[in-house]
Each structure stands twice: as C-alpha cells, then as structure tokens.
Motif scaffolding. Sequence first.
Motif, short mmCIF file in Angstrom:
data_model
loop_
_atom_site.label_atom_id
_atom_site.label_comp_id
_atom_site.label_asym_id
_atom_site.label_seq_id
_atom_site.Cartn_x
_atom_site.Cartn_y
_atom_site.Cartn_z
N ASP A 179 -40.19 34.22 -50.99
CA ASP A 179 -39.64 33.17 -51.86
C ASP A 179 -40.75 32.27 -52.37
O ASP A 179 -41.60 31.77 -51.67
N VAL A 180 -40.37 31.75 -53.71
CA VAL A 180 -41.33 30.70 -53.94
C VAL A 180 -41.07 29.34 -53.58
O VAL A 180 -40.09 28.84 -54.40
N VAL A 181 -41.57 28.59 -52.70
CA VAL A 181 -41.28 27.47 -51.91
C VAL A 181 -42.61 26.85 -51.74
O VAL A 181 -43.71 27.33 -51.52
N LYS A 182 -42.61 25.37 -51.61
CA LYS A 182 -43.76 24.70 -51.18
C LYS A 182 -44.09 24.92 -49.71
O LYS A 182 -43.45 24.63 -49.16
N PRO A 183 -45.38 25.26 -49.61
CA PRO A 183 -45.65 25.50 -48.23
C PRO A 183 -46.19 24.04 -47.68
O PRO A 183 -46.25 23.24 -48.28
N ALA A 184 -46.33 24.12 -46.13
CA ALA A 184 -46.57 22.80 -45.80
C ALA A 184 -47.89 22.31 -46.01
O ALA A 184 -48.27 21.06 -46.13
N THR A 185 -49.05 23.08 -45.99
CA THR A 185 -50.30 22.84 -46.49
C THR A 185 -50.59 23.92 -47.59
O THR A 185 -50.19 24.82 -47.88
N VAL A 186 -51.82 23.60 -48.35
CA VAL A 186 -52.49 24.53 -49.41
C VAL A 186 -53.17 25.58 -48.67
O VAL A 186 -53.09 26.70 -49.19
N GLY A 188 -53.16 28.44 -46.33
CA GLY A 188 -52.25 29.07 -45.69
C GLY A 188 -52.86 29.67 -44.24
O GLY A 188 -53.92 30.10 -44.42
N ARG A 189 -52.16 29.75 -43.46
CA ARG A 189 -52.56 30.20 -41.96
C ARG A 189 -51.86 31.18 -41.60
O ARG A 189 -52.21 31.73 -40.34
N ASN A 190 -51.16 31.84 -42.50
CA ASN A 190 -50.59 33.33 -42.51
C ASN A 190 -50.29 33.69 -43.61
O ASN A 190 -50.57 33.09 -44.79
N THR A 191 -50.04 34.94 -43.90
CA THR A 191 -50.01 35.81 -45.10
C THR A 191 -48.90 35.16 -46.04
O THR A 191 -49.14 34.90 -47.25
N VAL A 192 -47.72 34.99 -45.38
CA VAL A 192 -46.60 34.24 -46.08
C VAL A 192 -47.00 32.85 -46.83
O VAL A 192 -46.69 32.75 -47.99
N ASP A 193 -47.51 32.11 -45.84
CA ASP A 193 -48.08 30.89 -46.58
C ASP A 193 -49.00 30.81 -47.56
O ASP A 193 -49.24 29.83 -48.49
N GLY A 198 -50.36 30.14 -53.09
CA GLY A 198 -50.86 30.62 -54.60
C GLY A 198 -50.02 30.42 -55.60
O GLY A 198 -50.09 30.18 -56.59
N LEU A 199 -48.86 30.90 -55.24
CA LEU A 199 -47.66 31.02 -56.31
C LEU A 199 -47.34 29.44 -56.54
O LEU A 199 -47.20 29.22 -57.66
N PHE A 200 -47.05 28.71 -55.64
CA PHE A 200 -46.74 27.40 -55.97
C PHE A 200 -47.58 26.46 -56.46
O PHE A 200 -47.57 25.66 -57.62
N TYR A 201 -48.74 26.21 -55.69
CA TYR A 201 -49.69 25.41 -56.23
C TYR A 201 -50.53 25.81 -57.15
O TYR A 201 -50.94 25.49 -58.08
#
Length: 264
Positions: A179-186, A188-193, A198-201
């Motif tokens: 899903d295209v949502v804002k992650p906690a950090t730019v 990512g510490r796993n593949t989904v994040d 990449g998508l959001f920012y």
Amino acid sequence: MLLAVDVGNTNTSIGVFEGEALRCELRLATRRNWTRDEFAIALERALALQGYGFAAIADAVIASVVPPVQGPLVEALRRYVGVQALVVGPGVEAGMPVRYDPPKDVGADRIVAAVAAHRRYGRSEAGEALAVIVVDFGTATTFDVISATPEYLGGVIAPGVGISADALFARAAKLPRVDVVKPATVIGRNTVDAMQSGLFYGYVGLVEGMLARIRGELGNTAQAVATGGLARKVAHETQAIDHVDDSLMLEGLRLLWEMNSGRA
C-alpha cells in the motif's frame, strides 16, 4: 439542481449543486462496460443515500476521460433523469485559450481543473493576477499550467503512484505488493518500508522538482493547487504546494456549465 459527473480512469465523482453550493458528493468505481441502465441504477442508489432523487435534478454536466463510458452516461441521464447533459469537450467555452497542440488532445478533466483553479486561486489578496499550477493525483499524476492572463499553457503527465506500485510488483519477482502510505522513516529497514519510502517520498520529490522547474520556466511564483487521492498527504510533506482542494473538479464542472448553459 445541477448534477456534475467527473468520469476518471479509476473513479467517477458525482456532485449535486444548488446554485453555487455543493450539497453532496458521491464516488463510484468507474466501469468501462457500464450500460445505460446499469449506470442509472447505480446513480439512483447513490443519490438516495444522500436523500436525493432524479426529480431534483434539472441539469447535468459531464467530463469523461474514458470514451466508452460517455455515451451510456449521456443516454442514462436523458432517458431516466430527463436532462440533456452538457459534455465537456471541443466546442465548449472554457473562458481561456488552450495553447496545446492540438487543443482537442487535452483531457476534459484537465480543462475542468484549470477553469476552477484559475477562478479560485488566480488572484492574490491584493487583486494581482497569478499563474496557477494544478497537481492532480489520479491514475496519472498531472501538472496543468494556467497563466495569469489566463491561458491554458500545457503541462506534464507522469505515471500515478498506484501505477508505479503495480509496476514494481509486476516486474520485480521478489518484491511484494504494498500500500502507498508514508513510512516511519525515509531509510527503510525492511523491504516493505523501503518500497513505501520510494513510492511516497519519491512522489514528494517528483512534485517538488516539477513545480520548481515549471515555476522557473514561468519566471514567477505561481500558486500550486493539489487535488486527488494523495493530495493532502503529499502537501503535508512539502511547502511547494500552496492549496489542497478536494472539490476542484466538481467546481470546475459547475463553472463550465454556467459558461455554457443553454448549449447542451
């Protein structure tokens, strides 16, 4: 009352206006195989949820970027609502020259958005005429540029964030659908994040970069108006967007109907 119908590739937005007031807004999933009768049933049920019936509708205006849908919608409104809808397209007065080559290639939705954006945001508080840039986060992410004059100057078409997410999933064997949502950090510490970052920012960066380049070509501080699905989320992350307007398309349809009333 006026029924305004904006048919997009993914969703169809419907608004009911009483004068200048938007009394209700509805959204249906766009179906390319809608028949006249199926659309009439869906519209009647959707209006009923808001307490309206066909008898309340006196006029209608349609903008569609899905050609197979337009005919059944026009016929449904004629047969069941008793109105001949004004269809936004070549020959409809937009209140501004279209500097596109050829003008008929501009999507109806982009003209609708341009008309509303100029009317709502084309002047400063001091009354100075301003250029406006519309950023529409739909199936495609589009940028439409309206000069202070006003003139529709053209714009930019980029893949929408949903298209990009689908392409990652489809073309990279080891990447999941996200899903295209804002992650906690730019970072990512796993593949989904990492994918969500990449998508959001990535789209925040796209918007900032395109707006900077467009403003540079215009040579002025044009107002940027965002609308569509991700408008508020992206606007929250950048100062490049000046306004978010969820009802921009429906307001544009109302304005175009006013300009062309009697020409349906």
